[in-house]
Motif scaffolding. Structure first.
Motif, mmCIF file in Angstrom:
data_model
loop_
_atom_site.group_PDB
_atom_site.id
_atom_site.type_symbol
_atom_site.label_atom_id
_atom_site.label_comp_id
_atom_site.label_asym_id
_atom_site.label_seq_id
_atom_site.Cartn_x
_atom_site.Cartn_y
_atom_site.Cartn_z
ATOM 1 N N UNK A 178 54.307 19.741 37.062
ATOM 2 C CA UNK A 178 55.699 20.038 37.126
ATOM 3 C C UNK A 178 56.712 19.187 37.654
ATOM 4 N N UNK A 179 56.165 18.049 37.913
ATOM 5 C CA UNK A 179 56.927 16.925 38.494
ATOM 6 C C UNK A 179 56.980 15.650 37.809
ATOM 7 N N UNK A 180 57.494 15.606 36.757
ATOM 8 C CA UNK A 180 57.338 14.646 35.797
ATOM 9 C C UNK A 180 57.934 13.318 35.709
ATOM 10 N N UNK A 181 58.753 12.939 36.869
ATOM 11 C CA UNK A 181 59.354 11.784 36.825
ATOM 12 C C UNK A 181 58.389 10.576 36.927
ATOM 13 N N UNK A 182 57.199 10.771 37.616
ATOM 14 C CA UNK A 182 56.472 9.711 38.049
ATOM 15 C C UNK A 182 55.979 8.797 36.893
ATOM 16 N N UNK A 183 55.721 9.444 35.463
ATOM 17 C CA UNK A 183 55.170 8.788 34.314
ATOM 18 C C UNK A 183 56.232 7.875 33.947
ATOM 19 N N UNK A 184 57.657 8.265 34.044
ATOM 20 C CA UNK A 184 58.746 7.262 33.764
ATOM 21 C C UNK A 184 58.624 6.069 34.613
ATOM 22 N N UNK A 185 58.515 6.533 36.067
ATOM 23 C CA UNK A 185 58.472 5.326 37.232
ATOM 24 C C UNK A 185 57.526 4.269 36.765
ATOM 25 N N UNK A 186 56.227 4.898 36.404
ATOM 26 C CA UNK A 186 55.108 4.098 36.499
ATOM 27 C C UNK A 186 55.398 3.028 35.221
ATOM 28 N N UNK A 187 55.863 3.581 34.013
ATOM 29 C CA UNK A 187 56.228 2.653 32.973
ATOM 30 C C UNK A 187 57.233 1.493 33.324
ATOM 31 N N UNK A 188 58.212 1.963 34.049
ATOM 32 C CA UNK A 188 59.384 0.931 34.310
ATOM 33 C C UNK A 188 58.697 -0.130 35.381
ATOM 34 N N UNK A 189 58.026 0.357 36.292
ATOM 35 C CA UNK A 189 57.305 -0.646 37.135
ATOM 36 C C UNK A 189 56.425 -1.431 36.680
ATOM 37 N N UNK A 200 63.924 7.808 38.505
ATOM 38 C CA UNK A 200 63.134 6.951 38.400
ATOM 39 C C UNK A 200 63.493 5.482 39.083
ATOM 40 N N UNK A 201 64.691 5.207 39.100
ATOM 41 C CA UNK A 201 65.424 3.943 39.611
ATOM 42 C C UNK A 201 65.253 4.102 41.131
ATOM 43 N N UNK A 202 65.459 5.376 41.777
ATOM 44 C CA UNK A 202 65.340 5.434 43.112
ATOM 45 C C UNK A 202 63.729 5.488 43.640
ATOM 46 N N UNK A 203 62.937 5.992 42.673
ATOM 47 C CA UNK A 203 61.584 6.172 43.262
ATOM 48 C C UNK A 203 60.911 4.698 43.077
ATOM 49 N N UNK A 204 61.467 4.040 41.998
ATOM 50 C CA UNK A 204 60.787 2.716 41.890
ATOM 51 C C UNK A 204 61.197 1.797 42.969
ATOM 52 N N UNK A 205 62.617 1.747 43.453
ATOM 53 C CA UNK A 205 62.731 0.908 44.485
ATOM 54 C C UNK A 205 62.251 1.386 45.840
ATOM 55 N N UNK A 240 61.854 12.990 30.090
ATOM 56 C CA UNK A 240 60.838 12.533 30.734
ATOM 57 C C UNK A 240 59.752 12.426 29.685
ATOM 58 N N UNK A 241 59.156 10.941 29.654
ATOM 59 C CA UNK A 241 57.865 10.857 28.799
ATOM 60 C C UNK A 241 56.998 11.645 28.978
ATOM 61 N N UNK A 242 56.200 11.947 27.775
ATOM 62 C CA UNK A 242 54.810 12.978 27.825
ATOM 63 C C UNK A 242 53.890 11.898 28.353
ATOM 64 N N UNK A 243 52.717 12.499 28.567
ATOM 65 C CA UNK A 243 51.575 11.720 28.750
ATOM 66 C C UNK A 243 51.185 10.739 27.650
ATOM 67 N N UNK A 244 51.278 11.331 26.388
ATOM 68 C CA UNK A 244 51.188 10.481 25.193
ATOM 69 C C UNK A 244 52.102 9.553 25.204
ATOM 70 N N UNK A 245 53.438 9.462 25.522
ATOM 71 C CA UNK A 245 54.255 8.400 25.282
ATOM 72 C C UNK A 245 53.979 7.425 26.519
ATOM 73 N N UNK A 246 53.402 7.874 27.613
ATOM 74 C CA UNK A 246 53.207 6.653 28.778
ATOM 75 C C UNK A 246 51.937 6.072 28.310
ATOM 76 N N UNK A 247 50.880 6.691 27.601
ATOM 77 C CA UNK A 247 49.855 5.971 27.183
ATOM 78 C C UNK A 247 49.842 4.928 26.242
ATOM 79 N N UNK A 248 50.859 5.581 25.160
ATOM 80 C CA UNK A 248 51.177 4.620 24.045
ATOM 81 C C UNK A 248 52.013 3.293 24.564
ATOM 82 N N UNK A 249 52.973 3.631 25.371
ATOM 83 C CA UNK A 249 53.791 2.439 26.009
ATOM 84 C C UNK A 249 52.685 1.527 26.748
#
Length: 436
Positions: free
Chosen positions: A60-71, A418-423, A4-13
């Motif tokens: 404690x539910x970290x997938x959202x950051x990855x989904x947000x970036x993919x979207x 993330x694929x399932x959440x995004x779809x 899962x990406x960290x908050x810093x990873x998501x912000x940088x992306x």
């Protein structure tokens, strides 16, 4: 990717995306957390309809950051997953992390460049996860107390954007996938079910979070009228005050999209449970006994742990010790009485899936407290701390092993999550737009 990406990873992306797609993406600070951390929102597209996506509501539910970036990446690139991802039709407003303070205290599967097999265990998860008390959870806090800064930020954004849809990105530790809606979205269920099936993710038939909600389609739950308190889970009597219900002021709807980190096929088992009433009372005893044993260690450590008002980890452990285990267990007693009175040939008998969902909750509650207390004991410099740590660690390890065996869990790759959440988010948007 299995991290899962960290908050810093998501912000940088997000910053890089804005640089690569000038004019298409905009990044702005919309608020400040209690500890002074920025709350950022990335907007992609220029459509007249707004869809608000909220990542990181629970740390404690970290997938959202990855989904947000993919979207964001797919919309900015012009990948037309559907008409809903046309930037001329919809503006996607993505809050990168609603609870950055909580995220700073949670390190769930984010360290390192590659995944270690040892990280894909409940033992590792509960040792690194952090979830604040209800009064400090941005989406939930307005139900129980005055809204904190993070909640007020989200309310302001909803009032500004008037979104047709708000998607809150959640995940569950163990179980299947499900969607909670504040209003029915016709057409969502078919796409949601198809996505889960393609990825081998079971549907969650029955969930503690929506125990008495309307269930118009498998694993899709619709909030009953907020004043129907007898149909809400314990502690959610004032759910109408939550950020989930705020878009309704403007005709909007909220979808809470849950995907599992570890799946169990029991979540989809619709066979009648052979002894539901007995099982529910056993689970009530399990959560009470686990809570009692964690609290017994806490009692012996209280004198040398940092004060609860100064330490977020201890605040959660104390909050759980102060009656939460009993609240959870007591909330199942009406269900146990109902199960006792239901004949064996009655189609309304509780299913294995419904009982297994409560099994997850019963095991989860003491483990959350034990994991946080282990972190506190490890950091303490009192001579008694190592012994108490070892004592609790042995119990903690046994509980995690029993959990994995009892629920027959299997890791769901992050990319599948993330694929399932995004779809599902895209399908919910399609449904919301068609309903206008």
């Amino acid at each position: 990717m299995d991290r899962y990406p960290t908050v810093a990873d998501v912000t940088e992306a997000a910053q890089q995306l804005v640089s690569r797609f000038p004019g298409t993406g905009r990044l702005r600070r919309i608020g400040t957390s209690r500890a002074g951390r920025p709350i950022l929102m990335l907007s992609v597209g220029h459509g007249p309809r707004h869809v608000l996506v909220v990542a990181g509501p629970h740390p404690d539910e970290p997938v959202g950051g990855a989904t947000a970036l993919a979207l964001a990446e797919r919309v900015a690139r012009g990948d037309r997953l559907s008409a809903a991802t046309d930037p001329a039709v919809v503006t996607w407003d993505i809050i990168l992390c609603l609870d950055p303070d909580g995220a700073a205290l949670s390190d769930v599967g984010t360290a390192g460049a590659t995944a270690a097999a040892a990280d894909h265990t409940l033992k590792h998860y509960y040792r690194t996860a952090y979830r604040p008390i209800a009064a400090e959870q941005p989406e939930w806090a307005p139900i129980v107390t005055a809204p904190p800064p993070e909640s007020r930020t989200l309310f302001r954004v909803i009032d500004e954007l008037r979104p047709v849809l708000q998607c809150s990105l959640h995940s569950t530790d163990v179980g299947g996938s499900w969607v909670q809606l504040t209003r029915a979205l016709p057409g969502l269920a078919a796409s949601f079910h198809r996505s889960a099936d393609l990825l081998g993710i079971p549907l969650q038939h029955g969930t503690y979070d929506a125990l008495y909600w309307e269930n118009p389609s498998p694993a899709v739950y619709v909030l009953p009228p907020p004043d129907s308190t007898d149909r809400l889970a314990a502690g959610s009597e004032n759910i109408g005050r939550s950020t989930w219900c705020a878009p309704a002021r403007y005709g909007g709807v909220t979808a809470i999209v849950e995907v599992p980190m570890w799946a169990t096929d029991l979540a989809a088992d619709l066979s009648p449970h052979p002894a539901a009433a007995h099982a529910l009372r056993d689970l009530a005893g399990l959560v009470r006994d686990g809570g009692r044993r964690v609290t017994a260690v806490l009692d012996r450590a209280r004198d040398f742990l940092p004060p609860a008002q100064d330490d977020s980890l201890r605040r959660v452990v104390e909050w759980m010790a102060d009656g939460l285990y009993d609240v959870v267990a007591d909330s199942w007693e009406p269900l146990a009485r109902q199960a006792s009175a239901t004949p064996d040939d009655d189609p309304r008998r509780l299913t294995t899936a419904q009982v297994s969902a409560l099994d997850v909750v019963a095991r989860r509650q003491p483990l959350r407290a034990a994991g946080l207390l282990l972190r506190l004991l490890k950091a303490a410099d009192d001579p008694a701390a190592p012994g108490l740590h070892d004592e609790l660690d042995e119990l903690f390890t046994t509980w995690c092993t029993d959990f994995e065996k009892a629920l027959q869990v299997r890791w769901v790759p992050v990319h599948h999550q993330l694929t399932h959440q995004l779809s599902t988010v895209v399908a919910a948007t399609e449904s919301a737009l068609k309903a206008l």
